[in-house]
Design an enzyme around this catalytic site. Structure first.
Site, PDB file in Angstrom:
ATOM      1  CE  LYS A 186       4.881  -7.665  -2.113  1.00  0.00           C
ATOM      2  NZ  LYS A 186       4.733  -6.564  -3.057  1.00  0.00           N
TER       3      LYS A 186
HETATM    4  C1  PLP Z   1       6.071  -4.507   2.830  1.00  0.00           C
HETATM    5  C2  PLP Z   1       4.789  -4.366   2.073  1.00  0.00           C
HETATM    6  N1  PLP Z   1       3.646  -4.178   2.749  1.00  0.00           N
HETATM    7  C3  PLP Z   1       2.473  -4.073   2.107  1.00  0.00           C
HETATM    8  C4  PLP Z   1       2.394  -4.132   0.737  1.00  0.00           C
HETATM    9  C5  PLP Z   1       1.075  -3.959   0.057  1.00  0.00           C
HETATM   10  O1  PLP Z   1       0.694  -5.055  -0.711  1.00  0.00           O
HETATM   11  P1  PLP Z   1      -0.300  -4.862  -1.966  1.00  0.00           P
HETATM   12  O2  PLP Z   1       0.493  -4.325  -3.100  1.00  0.00           O
HETATM   13  O3  PLP Z   1      -0.769  -6.253  -2.216  1.00  0.00           O
HETATM   14  O4  PLP Z   1      -1.381  -3.973  -1.525  1.00  0.00           O
HETATM   15  C6  PLP Z   1       3.554  -4.327  -0.006  1.00  0.00           C
HETATM   16  C7  PLP Z   1       3.525  -4.366  -1.481  1.00  0.00           C
HETATM   17  O5  PLP Z   1       4.484  -4.123  -2.168  1.00  0.00           O
HETATM   18  C8  PLP Z   1       4.789  -4.444   0.675  1.00  0.00           C
HETATM   19  O6  PLP Z   1       5.935  -4.604   0.011  1.00  0.00           O
END
Ligand code: PLP
Length: 396
Positions: A186
């Site tokens: 990210k």
């Molecule tokens: C749009 C979206 N929502 C939620 C998430 C979930 O995040 P995490 O990987 O930190 O759990 C991601 C991760 O890629 C995402 O792209």
């Protein structure tokens, strides 16, 4: 979304602060931690950046979504409108809440189309979760107006869009709560981490309580003296992860500046190529510029372009074929293949996802490619990319 490209001494320094105390937990151990509260500092910095009154860090973006859903009162049997172009975490969090994901159509913004929300709304609809995909915004003002008109909770999944804004207002701040991810790929990374932001003190209280087994955090230095006003779970972030993220968060302006510059060079180079159009950005100035997404006239031409770009060392994800980001390939959801029975499976309103058709979203996704924008590109690499893109696309 490459915060990891700027990993260096500042991240090491924050981590060393934590290691030097040996206090790896965000709560308690007040004497031993010598004033280091990295998670708290991260939260304060995130509030300054977003202008949000409150923020709570979690162990992941997925955990943040689950926490926000609980805190916003989304639970068993509720229907939650989500887009079919997102990461699987968006609908996983709905299912984990015992609620039912309902897919709305997307448009050329690559996000939920506010004009199509009514078509999937039912008396059980509780919330709309727009996902600001690939660094930029949905038509969030119109989605908010819809939610306000219908009395629905607006919960923004801004996991991919830290630093982006619509008309000067940061994404994540339009609804009851907004969520970010700080995973390894990210804009800003903690390794693993996520956050909920909200202006509502009651939502905030439920977030920090739910994500820490219900602790009310009012017992003082003795965690055992805390009350437990609600049932919860453990979605806490560790101080080590928060420390990395804190150093990264302080670089957000620098990251955005580089991304925007690099994206502009590529976008300018593609602007006059025949047959290419760009993702619709409701407010181009607020784009965080993690991706350059563009469309070709047909699926066939899009596939040809993807092949030619990859051949010229400019690989571009074709989301329509992607296992993780588009509904078409979510066979486990379509068959409801779960490790154990899910609460949502007891809901009479759970749709048969294998029969869900999203022709408008398919039409957009079939023609869309995205180019990831990296921070580490030199001027020479940018020149190479511009030339490679022209070579790859000129005969499509
Ligand atoms: C749009 C979206 N929502 C939620 C998430 C979930 O995040 P995490 O990987 O930190 O759990 C991601 C991760 O890629 C995402 O792209």
């Amino acid at each position: 979304m490459p915060g990891f490209e700027l990993f260096g001494d500042k991240e090491r320094k924050e981590v060393t602060d934590v290691l030097s105390t040996g206090v790896l937990m965000r709560y308690g151990f007040d004497g031993a931690r010598h004033g280091h509260y990295k998670a708290l500092e991260f939260e304060q910095t995130l509030c300054e950046i977003t202008g949000s009154a409150h923020s709570h860090l979690c162990s992941s973006g997925t955990a943040a979504l689950s926490t926000a859903m609980a805190a916003c009162g989304i639970g068993a049997g509720d229907e939650v409108i989500v887009p079919p172009f997102t990461f699987v975490a968006s609908f996983e969090a709905v299912l984990l809440a015992g609620a039912v994901p309902v897919f709305g159509e997307i448009d050329n913004t690559l996000c939920l189309n506010p004009d199509r929300l009514d078509a999937v709304m039912t008396p059980k609809t509780k919330a709309v979760v727009p996902v600001h995909m690939c660094g930029a915004m949905a038509r969030i003002d119109e989605i908010k107006a819809f939610c306000d008109r219908k009395g629905l909770v607006l919960l923004e999944d801004a996991c991919q869009s830290l630093g982006a804004a619509f008309q000067g207002k940061p994404l994540g701040t339009f609804g009851k709560a907004g969520c970010f991810s700080f995973d390894a790929v990210k804009t800003v990374t903690c390794g693993e981490g996520g956050a909920v932001i909200t202006d509502d003190p009651a939502v905030y209280d439920l977030c920090h309580q739910y994500a820490d087994h219900g602790h009310d955090h009012l017992g003082g230095p003795d965690r055992g003296a805390d009350g437990h006003p609600v049932l919860g779970t453990n979605y806490r972030i560790s101080e080590l992860n928060a420390a990395v993220g804190l150093a990264q968060l302080r670089k957000l302006d620098q990251i955005l500046k580089i991304q925007r510059k690099h994206k502009q060079v590529l976008k300018d180079a593609m602007a006059d190529l025949p047959g290419i159009s760009f993702r619709l950005l409701p407010d181009p100035a607020g784009d965080s510029a993690t991706f350059l997404s563009f469309m070709l006239p047909t699926e066939e031409k899009t596939r040809q372009a993807a092949t030619a770009l990859a051949h010229n060392q400019v690989p571009c994800p074709y989301w329509y074929d992607n296992n993780w980001h588009y509904f078409r390939k979510w066979d486990h959801l379509k068959k409801m293949t779960s490790a154990a029975p899910l609460a949502a499976q007891l809901c009479p309103n759970l749709p048969d996802y294998s029969k869900v058709h999203l022709p408008e979203s398919d039409a957009v996704m079939k023609r869309t490619l995205s180019m990831q924008i990296m921070l580490s590109w030199t001027d020479q690499e940018l020149d190479r990319r511009v030339a490679a893109i022209e070579t790859a696309l000129k005969n499509i």
